[in-house]
Write a protein that holds these residues in place. Structure first.
Motif, short mmCIF file in Angstrom:
data_model
loop_
_atom_site.label_atom_id
_atom_site.label_comp_id
_atom_site.label_asym_id
_atom_site.label_seq_id
_atom_site.Cartn_x
_atom_site.Cartn_y
_atom_site.Cartn_z
N ALA A 53 -22.10 -3.27 8.67
CA ALA A 53 -22.12 -4.50 9.47
C ALA A 53 -23.21 -5.48 9.02
O ALA A 53 -22.96 -6.68 8.88
CB ALA A 53 -22.30 -4.16 10.95
N LEU A 99 -17.46 -7.36 13.85
CA LEU A 99 -18.36 -8.50 13.65
C LEU A 99 -18.07 -9.64 14.62
O LEU A 99 -18.92 -10.51 14.83
CB LEU A 99 -18.25 -9.01 12.21
N SER A 153 -23.84 -5.08 17.06
CA SER A 153 -23.48 -3.75 16.56
C SER A 153 -24.72 -2.90 16.37
O SER A 153 -25.73 -3.38 15.83
CB SER A 153 -22.72 -3.86 15.23
#
Length: 197
Positions: free
Chosen positions: A50, A82, A87
Motif C-alpha cells: 500500500a 487505497l 491501511s
C-alpha cells in the motif's frame, strides 16, 4: 466505449486488459489525467504494498484526481484498499473515498489468503446475475473492515467487505479478471452500469 485502466506502476494491468478483450472491449492504459478524466469507465488496479503504491500515485499526482472522477470507477484488490481512509499496511493514508480502514488478518491465519473463496450478501447491479456464494479469486494479506459501503462480503477468519460502493465508485477485493465466468460477468456489469445504480 472509452475504458481507461490507470497505469501507475502497481497494477496487474495486462490481465485486466485481456479480460476486457475477451468481453469484446478495448481498454487504454494511461497515467495521463486528461485521458483518465475523459474516459467513460475507469479501472483502478493494484498489486503490491500500500505505501509504495500510494507513493506512485502521488508521484503522478493521481491521488488528487481519482477522488474527483465523475464516471464509474472500479478499484480492484489493492486499488480498492487505497480508496479507503487508511491501511495498516505501511500505516498508509488512503484516498478517503470509502469511510473505512484496511486491517491485517489475524496472525493465526495463513496469509496471504490465496485462492478461491465465496462472496455473499451481494448488492447493487454490479452483481446482477451473479449467484450468492459464487467463488472468486483472491490474493491479499489485508482486508477491508465491514462498513456502510459494503455490497459483498467474504469470510476468512473474519467477515470482511470484499466489495464496496459509494456514488460512482466501486471496489472489489477479489480479482474479477481471474475469477472465471463470475468475474467476467462482474466486469461486464461494471461496463454497463448506470451512474446511479
Amino acid at each position: 466505449m472509452n475504458i481507461v485502466i490507470i497505469d501507475y506502476g502497481a497494477g496487474n494491468i495486462q490481465s485486466i486488459k485481456f479480460a476486457l478483450k475477451r468481453l469484446g472491449y478495448d481498454a487504454i492504459l494511461s497515467d495521463d489525467p486528461e485521458i483518465i478524466k475523459a474516459a467513460d469507465r475507469v479501472i483502478f488496479p493494484g498489486v503490491g504494498e500500500a505505501g509504495s503504491a500510494m507513493k506512485m500515485l502521488k508521484d503522478k499526482r493521481l491521488h488528487e484526481l481519482i477522488p474527483k472522477l465523475q464516471q464509474p470507477v472500479l478499484g480492484i484488490c489493492l486499488g480498492m484498499q487505497l480508496m479507503c481512509n487508511y491501511s495498516e499496511e505501511g500505516k498508509t493514508e488512503g484516498l478517503g473515498i470509502f469511510d473505512t480502514e484496511v486491517k491485517k488478518f489475524n496472525k493465526d491465519l495463513k496469509v496471504p489468503q490465496i485462492g478461491w473463496n465465496t462472496i455473499k450478501n451481494l448488492q447493487t447491479s454490479l452483481f446482477q446475475d451473479v449467484s450468492e456464494n459464487e467463488y472468486v479469486y483472491l490474493v491479499h494479506s489485508f482486508y477491508v473492515a465491514e462498513c456502510e459501503h459494503e455490497i459483498a462480503q467474504t469470510n476468512y477468519g473474519v467477515d470482511y467487505s470484499c466489495a464496496l460502493h459509494k456514488e460512482n465508485f466501486y471496489g472489489v477485493q477479489f480479482h474479477p479478471e481471474k475469477s472465471s465466468k463470475a468475474g467476467e460477468k462482474i466486469l461486464e456489469n461494471f461496463l454497463k452500469l448506470e451512474l446511479r445504480s
